[in-house]
Design a protein around this motif. Structure first.
Motif, short mmCIF file in Angstrom:
data_model
loop_
_atom_site.label_atom_id
_atom_site.label_comp_id
_atom_site.label_asym_id
_atom_site.label_seq_id
_atom_site.Cartn_x
_atom_site.Cartn_y
_atom_site.Cartn_z
N SER A 80 22.45 51.04 88.29
CA SER A 80 22.62 49.62 88.03
C SER A 80 21.36 48.89 88.46
CB SER A 80 23.83 49.11 88.80
OG SER A 80 24.04 47.76 88.55
N TRP A 81 20.82 48.02 87.61
CA TRP A 81 19.52 47.43 87.94
C TRP A 81 19.57 46.49 89.14
CZ3 TRP A 81 18.72 44.77 82.60
CH2 TRP A 81 19.44 43.59 82.51
N ASP A 82 20.73 46.02 89.52
CA ASP A 82 20.79 45.16 90.71
C ASP A 82 20.57 45.98 91.99
OD1 ASP A 82 23.34 46.28 90.24
OD2 ASP A 82 24.31 44.72 91.42
N ARG A 83 20.43 47.27 91.86
CA ARG A 83 20.10 48.14 93.01
C ARG A 83 18.61 48.48 93.07
NH1 ARG A 83 25.26 51.78 91.82
NH2 ARG A 83 26.78 50.43 92.80
N TYR A 84 17.84 48.09 92.05
CA TYR A 84 16.41 48.40 92.03
C TYR A 84 15.66 47.51 93.01
CZ TYR A 84 17.38 50.63 87.48
OH TYR A 84 17.88 51.40 86.47
N GLN A 85 14.66 48.07 93.64
CA GLN A 85 13.75 47.30 94.48
C GLN A 85 12.45 47.14 93.72
OE1 GLN A 85 14.53 45.84 97.46
NE2 GLN A 85 12.57 44.85 97.19
N LEU A 86 12.11 45.91 93.37
CA LEU A 86 10.90 45.65 92.59
C LEU A 86 9.73 45.35 93.51
CD1 LEU A 86 12.43 43.43 89.77
CD2 LEU A 86 12.32 45.92 89.94
#
Length: 79
Positions: A37-43
């Motif tokens: 899920s992209w809300d778990r990505y650290q940018l």
């Protein structure tokens, strides 16, 4: 014929809709593990993406040398 999992590390461009030559002008927001899920990505440039938003994913798929150019390829996306 058959199926291949595309799980792994993909380029991820948060809040960007890119195509074609656009990729030469942009660098990814992150390299991310898919599926996830992209809300778990650290940018690298900002906080994690929110649940709602838009992005472009990019993956280079290498096919065997004996691949027939006219052979149909497709993506099956669960949800």
């Amino acid at each position: 014929a058959g199926t291949t999992s595309l799980n792994g590390e993909w380029e991820f461009y948060w809040k960007k809709y890119l195509k074609g030559n656009d990729f030469f002008k942009q660098s990814p927001s992150a390299f991310v593990k898919v599926p996830n899920s992209w809300d778990r990505y650290q940018l690298k440039d900002s906080d994690s993406p929110k649940v709602e938003g838009y992005a472009t994913y990019r993956l280079l798929v290498k096919v065997p040398q004996n691949f027939v150019r006219n052979e149909l390829l497709a993506l099956k996306i669960r949800y």
